[in-house]
Design a protein around this motif. Sequence first.
Motif, short mmCIF file in Angstrom:
data_model
loop_
_atom_site.label_atom_id
_atom_site.label_comp_id
_atom_site.label_asym_id
_atom_site.label_seq_id
_atom_site.Cartn_x
_atom_site.Cartn_y
_atom_site.Cartn_z
N VAL A 181 36.84 1.33 32.45
CA VAL A 181 37.53 2.27 33.34
C VAL A 181 38.92 1.76 33.68
CG1 VAL A 181 37.48 3.37 35.61
CG2 VAL A 181 35.36 3.16 34.28
N VAL A 182 39.01 0.47 34.02
CA VAL A 182 40.30 -0.11 34.37
C VAL A 182 41.27 -0.04 33.19
CG1 VAL A 182 41.46 -2.28 34.94
CG2 VAL A 182 39.39 -1.61 36.18
N SER A 183 40.78 -0.33 31.99
CA SER A 183 41.64 -0.31 30.81
C SER A 183 42.20 1.08 30.54
CB SER A 183 40.86 -0.81 29.59
OG SER A 183 41.64 -0.74 28.43
N VAL A 184 41.33 2.08 30.59
CA VAL A 184 41.78 3.46 30.35
C VAL A 184 42.78 3.90 31.41
CG1 VAL A 184 41.04 5.86 30.23
CG2 VAL A 184 39.70 4.09 29.09
N GLN A 185 42.46 3.61 32.67
CA GLN A 185 43.34 4.04 33.75
C GLN A 185 44.67 3.29 33.74
OE1 GLN A 185 42.78 6.63 36.12
NE2 GLN A 185 41.31 7.03 34.47
N ALA A 186 44.65 2.01 33.35
CA ALA A 186 45.89 1.25 33.27
C ALA A 186 46.79 1.80 32.17
CB ALA A 186 45.58 -0.23 33.01
N GLY A 187 46.17 2.17 31.03
CA GLY A 187 46.96 2.77 29.97
C GLY A 187 47.56 4.10 30.39
N LEU A 188 46.76 4.90 31.12
CA LEU A 188 47.28 6.18 31.60
C LEU A 188 48.41 5.99 32.59
CD1 LEU A 188 47.09 9.27 31.89
CD2 LEU A 188 45.31 8.90 33.63
N LEU A 199 19.29 5.80 40.52
CA LEU A 199 19.54 7.22 40.28
C LEU A 199 20.39 7.85 41.37
CD1 LEU A 199 15.99 8.26 39.02
CD2 LEU A 199 18.10 8.24 37.69
N ALA A 200 20.25 7.35 42.61
CA ALA A 200 21.00 7.95 43.72
C ALA A 200 22.50 7.75 43.58
CB ALA A 200 20.52 7.34 45.04
N ARG A 201 22.93 6.85 42.72
CA ARG A 201 24.36 6.57 42.58
C ARG A 201 24.93 7.06 41.26
NH1 ARG A 201 25.72 0.50 44.24
NH2 ARG A 201 27.80 1.33 43.73
N LEU A 202 24.18 7.94 40.57
CA LEU A 202 24.70 8.48 39.32
C LEU A 202 25.95 9.33 39.54
CD1 LEU A 202 21.53 9.45 37.23
CD2 LEU A 202 23.11 7.55 36.88
N ASN A 203 26.01 10.04 40.67
CA ASN A 203 27.20 10.84 40.94
C ASN A 203 28.44 9.97 41.07
OD1 ASN A 203 26.44 13.61 40.96
ND2 ASN A 203 25.32 13.28 42.86
N GLU A 204 28.31 8.80 41.72
CA GLU A 204 29.44 7.89 41.84
C GLU A 204 29.86 7.39 40.46
OE1 GLU A 204 28.60 4.72 44.52
OE2 GLU A 204 27.60 6.01 45.99
N LEU A 205 28.88 7.09 39.62
CA LEU A 205 29.19 6.65 38.26
C LEU A 205 29.93 7.74 37.50
CD1 LEU A 205 28.83 4.66 35.88
CD2 LEU A 205 26.57 5.70 35.48
N ALA A 206 29.44 8.98 37.62
CA ALA A 206 30.10 10.09 36.92
C ALA A 206 31.53 10.29 37.43
CB ALA A 206 29.29 11.36 37.10
N ASP A 207 31.73 10.13 38.74
CA ASP A 207 33.10 10.29 39.29
C ASP A 207 34.05 9.25 38.70
OD1 ASP A 207 32.34 12.42 40.83
OD2 ASP A 207 31.93 11.21 42.63
N ARG A 208 33.59 8.02 38.52
CA ARG A 208 34.46 7.00 37.94
C ARG A 208 34.83 7.35 36.50
NH1 ARG A 208 31.00 3.23 40.48
NH2 ARG A 208 29.97 2.81 38.48
N VAL A 209 33.83 7.83 35.74
CA VAL A 209 34.10 8.18 34.35
C VAL A 209 35.02 9.39 34.28
CG1 VAL A 209 33.04 8.84 32.15
CG2 VAL A 209 31.91 7.17 33.62
N ARG A 210 34.82 10.35 35.18
CA ARG A 210 35.73 11.52 35.21
C ARG A 210 37.14 11.08 35.53
NH1 ARG A 210 31.51 13.86 38.66
NH2 ARG A 210 30.11 15.12 37.37
N ALA A 211 37.26 10.14 36.48
CA ALA A 211 38.60 9.66 36.84
C ALA A 211 39.26 8.95 35.67
CB ALA A 211 38.51 8.73 38.04
#
Length: 395
Positions: free
Chosen positions: A196-203, A255-267
Amino acid sequence: MITWSRGRAQQLRRIDTRVVDAALAVMLAVASFGSATQFSVPGWPPLDVLAFLLICFGNLPLLWRSSAPVAVLVVACVIWSVYLAIGYPPMASWASLVALYTVAARCSVKVSAVCLAAVGLLVLISGLLLLSAATAAAQTLAVLVVWAFGVDRRRLSVLSAWLRREQEDKAQRAITEERVRIARELHDIVAHHMSVVSVQAGLARYVFTSDPATARAALDTIATSSFEAQEEMRRLLAVLRTNGDDPAYAPAPGLARLNELADRVRAAGVPVELIVRGAPRPVGPGADQCVYRVVQESLTNVLKHAGPASAVVVLDYTATGLTVNISDDGAGRSLAGKSRNAEAHGLLGMRERARLYGGTVIAGPGAQGGFEVVFTLPLPGGRPDGEQREGTDLE
């Protein structure tokens, strides 16, 4: 009551053996003096000072019973032989019996058998001097019983030592397995968040001057992802230091934190859709974390290898368990060279996790293109009637 008994047993084990041996020597000497003075043998001379000295010195070697059992037995038998040779009334040598038990409990069977023969011979002679075959037989039987108890004690000691070693080996294996599990956890955490950090840093670098708002949002995502990675790594390290009892760290993700995981990947630029089918049922803590890590690894692979793509995560609660399907529509997924090696290691880790909880992982190209991971996990219990939901977004 059980706790009290265990505590008393631990206190007794902590008592110095020399104290026990000294108390035993004094007690047997007093008992020998008492029996010698109260029970006289008709036709035999009364005991004098020399006899009492021999009785005393016959029990004194028990002070070294724990450190030199064979030597103690030899000394006790020699003094007993001198006592009988002088012509004093025959009487049992308690020190010799205790020493024989110690030799049988601590030494090999061959050594204790030789000592048994020596003590048995003296006991037989002592009984025959009393002109009583019954007494001789009873005393010889007593010697055999004492020796048998000692041999059985030695057998139990050897078995207990073996069991302790086996428990230590199992504990060491458990520690090694736990370290491997934690190492795998750290790998998953670092791999996901660094992707995530690598993709966002490139962006952020690409739009730094042309679109400051997007660059700022990317930096915010980097800060959030770095903080979460730090917290999860700190939690795992806390488990190593405090066995997981430190309340300062949040429980492992599930499982309760899958939404947080998805938000990071969306970001990070990959649209993710989360869908649940069927009626959710309780999942054990280990299996709950296993599902989260499989989804995390799969979405990390989408970020690293799929190129421009979107992902769909479907959780399907069936009558027998939970099926998790992670698919993407990317065209850039390649299993050649470094990508192949990296992804192969990730898939091996997912399969190993699934195997721990009786599940399976199947991964390969999707029917409509892209890549697909199917994780099947058996769950206890059946599906509640009338509680099925189809195609429900987790959000």
